[in-house]
Design a protein around this motif. Structure first.
Motif, PDB file in Angstrom:
ATOM      1  N   PHE A 101     -60.563  59.953  86.191  1.00  0.00           N
ATOM      2  CA  PHE A 101     -59.101  59.897  86.158  1.00  0.00           C
ATOM      3  C   PHE A 101     -58.524  61.160  85.521  1.00  0.00           C
ATOM      4  CE2 PHE A 101     -55.497  59.141  83.277  1.00  0.00           C
ATOM      5  CZ  PHE A 101     -54.495  59.081  84.228  1.00  0.00           C
ATOM      6  N   LEU A 102     -59.055  61.548  84.368  1.00  0.00           N
ATOM      7  CA  LEU A 102     -58.533  62.729  83.666  1.00  0.00           C
ATOM      8  C   LEU A 102     -58.702  64.003  84.486  1.00  0.00           C
ATOM      9  CD1 LEU A 102     -59.661  61.917  80.026  1.00  0.00           C
ATOM     10  CD2 LEU A 102     -57.313  61.944  80.927  1.00  0.00           C
ATOM     11  N   GLU A 103     -59.830  64.145  85.134  1.00  0.00           N
ATOM     12  CA  GLU A 103     -60.045  65.310  86.003  1.00  0.00           C
ATOM     13  C   GLU A 103     -59.015  65.331  87.129  1.00  0.00           C
ATOM     14  OE1 GLU A 103     -64.091  65.278  87.397  1.00  0.00           O
ATOM     15  OE2 GLU A 103     -64.876  65.258  85.352  1.00  0.00           O
ATOM     16  N   ASN A 104     -58.787  64.186  87.751  1.00  0.00           N
ATOM     17  CA  ASN A 104     -57.826  64.118  88.853  1.00  0.00           C
ATOM     18  C   ASN A 104     -56.402  64.390  88.354  1.00  0.00           C
ATOM     19  OD1 ASN A 104     -57.332  63.631  91.667  1.00  0.00           O
ATOM     20  ND2 ASN A 104     -56.435  61.672  91.085  1.00  0.00           N
ATOM     21  N   PHE A 105     -56.063  63.857  87.187  1.00  0.00           N
ATOM     22  CA  PHE A 105     -54.732  64.113  86.636  1.00  0.00           C
ATOM     23  C   PHE A 105     -54.553  65.599  86.363  1.00  0.00           C
ATOM     24  CE2 PHE A 105     -51.628  64.705  83.299  1.00  0.00           C
ATOM     25  CZ  PHE A 105     -50.562  63.970  83.779  1.00  0.00           C
ATOM     26  N   HIS A 106     -55.528  66.208  85.703  1.00  0.00           N
ATOM     27  CA  HIS A 106     -55.418  67.632  85.367  1.00  0.00           C
ATOM     28  C   HIS A 106     -55.353  68.504  86.623  1.00  0.00           C
ATOM     29  CE1 HIS A 106     -55.539  67.022  81.112  1.00  0.00           C
ATOM     30  NE2 HIS A 106     -56.676  66.361  81.195  1.00  0.00           N
ATOM     31  N   LYS A 107     -56.046  68.094  87.658  1.00  0.00           N
ATOM     32  CA  LYS A 107     -56.032  68.837  88.922  1.00  0.00           C
ATOM     33  C   LYS A 107     -54.653  68.776  89.588  1.00  0.00           C
ATOM     34  CE  LYS A 107     -57.798  67.302  92.910  1.00  0.00           C
ATOM     35  NZ  LYS A 107     -58.755  66.735  93.831  1.00  0.00           N
ATOM     36  N   ASN A 108     -53.934  67.669  89.391  1.00  0.00           N
ATOM     37  CA  ASN A 108     -52.679  67.448  90.111  1.00  0.00           C
ATOM     38  C   ASN A 108     -51.415  67.517  89.260  1.00  0.00           C
ATOM     39  OD1 ASN A 108     -53.428  66.677  92.976  1.00  0.00           O
ATOM     40  ND2 ASN A 108     -54.816  65.398  91.775  1.00  0.00           N
ATOM     41  N   LYS A 109     -51.544  67.650  87.954  1.00  0.00           N
ATOM     42  CA  LYS A 109     -50.377  67.548  87.071  1.00  0.00           C
ATOM     43  C   LYS A 109     -49.304  68.589  87.380  1.00  0.00           C
ATOM     44  CE  LYS A 109     -52.597  70.128  83.357  1.00  0.00           C
ATOM     45  NZ  LYS A 109     -53.188  70.028  82.021  1.00  0.00           N
ATOM     46  N   GLN A 110     -49.688  69.806  87.686  1.00  0.00           N
ATOM     47  CA  GLN A 110     -48.675  70.821  87.963  1.00  0.00           C
ATOM     48  C   GLN A 110     -47.946  70.543  89.275  1.00  0.00           C
ATOM     49  OE1 GLN A 110     -47.938  73.257  85.532  1.00  0.00           O
ATOM     50  NE2 GLN A 110     -46.097  73.217  86.792  1.00  0.00           N
ATOM     51  N   ALA A 111     -48.664  70.049  90.263  1.00  0.00           N
ATOM     52  CA  ALA A 111     -48.026  69.691  91.536  1.00  0.00           C
ATOM     53  C   ALA A 111     -47.039  68.541  91.346  1.00  0.00           C
ATOM     54  CB  ALA A 111     -49.078  69.338  92.581  1.00  0.00           C
ATOM     55  N   ILE A 112     -47.402  67.579  90.502  1.00  0.00           N
ATOM     56  CA  ILE A 112     -46.474  66.477  90.211  1.00  0.00           C
ATOM     57  C   ILE A 112     -45.241  67.025  89.516  1.00  0.00           C
ATOM     58  CG2 ILE A 112     -46.118  64.320  88.940  1.00  0.00           C
ATOM     59  CD1 ILE A 112     -49.218  63.918  89.153  1.00  0.00           C
ATOM     60  N   ARG A 113     -45.466  67.837  88.492  1.00  0.00           N
ATOM     61  CA  ARG A 113     -44.345  68.399  87.717  1.00  0.00           C
ATOM     62  C   ARG A 113     -43.453  69.273  88.585  1.00  0.00           C
ATOM     63  NH1 ARG A 113     -40.505  70.135  86.391  1.00  0.00           N
ATOM     64  NH2 ARG A 113     -39.798  70.945  84.404  1.00  0.00           N
ATOM     65  N   ASP A 114     -44.042  69.973  89.549  1.00  0.00           N
ATOM     66  CA  ASP A 114     -43.281  70.861  90.438  1.00  0.00           C
ATOM     67  C   ASP A 114     -42.616  70.122  91.589  1.00  0.00           C
ATOM     68  OD1 ASP A 114     -44.006  73.031  88.868  1.00  0.00           O
ATOM     69  OD2 ASP A 114     -45.647  73.645  90.190  1.00  0.00           O
ATOM     70  N   PHE A 115     -42.891  68.824  91.729  1.00  0.00           N
ATOM     71  CA  PHE A 115     -42.292  68.068  92.824  1.00  0.00           C
ATOM     72  C   PHE A 115     -40.778  68.045  92.632  1.00  0.00           C
ATOM     73  CE2 PHE A 115     -41.253  64.619  95.634  1.00  0.00           C
ATOM     74  CZ  PHE A 115     -42.178  64.760  96.657  1.00  0.00           C
ATOM     75  N   GLU A 116     -40.047  68.182  93.716  1.00  0.00           N
ATOM     76  CA  GLU A 116     -38.589  68.222  93.630  1.00  0.00           C
ATOM     77  C   GLU A 116     -38.050  66.987  92.909  1.00  0.00           C
ATOM     78  OE1 GLU A 116     -34.617  68.611  96.426  1.00  0.00           O
ATOM     79  OE2 GLU A 116     -36.575  69.024  97.293  1.00  0.00           O
ATOM     80  N   GLY A 117     -37.251  67.243  91.876  1.00  0.00           N
ATOM     81  CA  GLY A 117     -36.628  66.168  91.119  1.00  0.00           C
ATOM     82  C   GLY A 117     -37.350  65.821  89.831  1.00  0.00           C
ATOM     83  N   CYS A 118     -38.621  66.216  89.701  1.00  0.00           N
ATOM     84  CA  CYS A 118     -39.356  65.943  88.464  1.00  0.00           C
ATOM     85  C   CYS A 118     -38.988  67.016  87.438  1.00  0.00           C
ATOM     86  CB  CYS A 118     -40.860  65.930  88.697  1.00  0.00           C
ATOM     87  SG  CYS A 118     -41.803  65.489  87.206  1.00  0.00           S
ATOM     88  N   GLN A 119     -38.514  66.574  86.283  1.00  0.00           N
ATOM     89  CA  GLN A 119     -38.054  67.502  85.262  1.00  0.00           C
ATOM     90  C   GLN A 119     -38.977  67.567  84.048  1.00  0.00           C
ATOM     91  OE1 GLN A 119     -34.150  65.641  84.784  1.00  0.00           O
ATOM     92  NE2 GLN A 119     -33.249  67.395  85.852  1.00  0.00           N
ATOM     93  N   PHE A 120     -39.920  66.635  83.947  1.00  0.00           N
ATOM     94  CA  PHE A 120     -40.749  66.539  82.753  1.00  0.00           C
ATOM     95  C   PHE A 120     -41.902  65.602  83.059  1.00  0.00           C
ATOM     96  CE2 PHE A 120     -41.698  64.473  78.656  1.00  0.00           C
ATOM     97  CZ  PHE A 120     -41.809  65.562  77.803  1.00  0.00           C
ATOM     98  N   LEU A 121     -43.089  65.911  82.523  1.00  0.00           N
ATOM     99  CA  LEU A 121     -44.247  65.047  82.742  1.00  0.00           C
ATOM    100  C   LEU A 121     -45.171  65.125  81.534  1.00  0.00           C
ATOM    101  CD1 LEU A 121     -46.076  63.275  84.619  1.00  0.00           C
ATOM    102  CD2 LEU A 121     -47.072  65.421  85.429  1.00  0.00           C
TER     103      LEU A 121
END
Length: 98
Positions: free
Chosen positions: A18-38
């Motif tokens: 889980f942690l590996e997958n989160f770290h791999k995708n966290k910037q893409a989630i944060r950069d998703f339109e409308g996301c201001q903080f994660l």
């Protein structure tokens, strides 16, 4: 703007994945339109329990994320690792003290 809090509980053997997958995708989630903080939190006593905490410009932005290929690819990896059903809250931020 509103806050989305999600509680995730995993089988202990899946935490590293889980942690590996989160770290791999966290910037893409944060950069998703409308996301201001994660942020990601881990319970101090129940170390298999995690919380995501995110700010979204609108409910529509969060829904667009939840319908996106990004979310679907993350969720397809994450979902089989749960040991309890995830819980989620959408809340309005009323005050913040710095």
């Amino acid at each position: 703007m509103f806050v989305r809090i999600v509680k995730l509980s995993f089988e202990p053997k899946h935490i590293d994945t889980f942690l590996e997958n989160f770290h791999k995708n966290k910037q893409a989630i944060r950069d998703f339109e409308g996301c201001q903080f994660l942020e990601l939190y881990r319970d101090k006593n129940n170390t298999h329990v995690f919380f995501t905490y995110s700010y979204w410009k609108s409910e529509n932005d969060l829904e667009n994320y939840r319908q996106s290929q990004l979310f679907k690819s993350i969720w397809s990896v994450t979902k089989p690792m749960f040991n309890m059903k995830p819980e989620a809250w959408s809340v309005d931020k009323l005050e913040s003290l710095e």
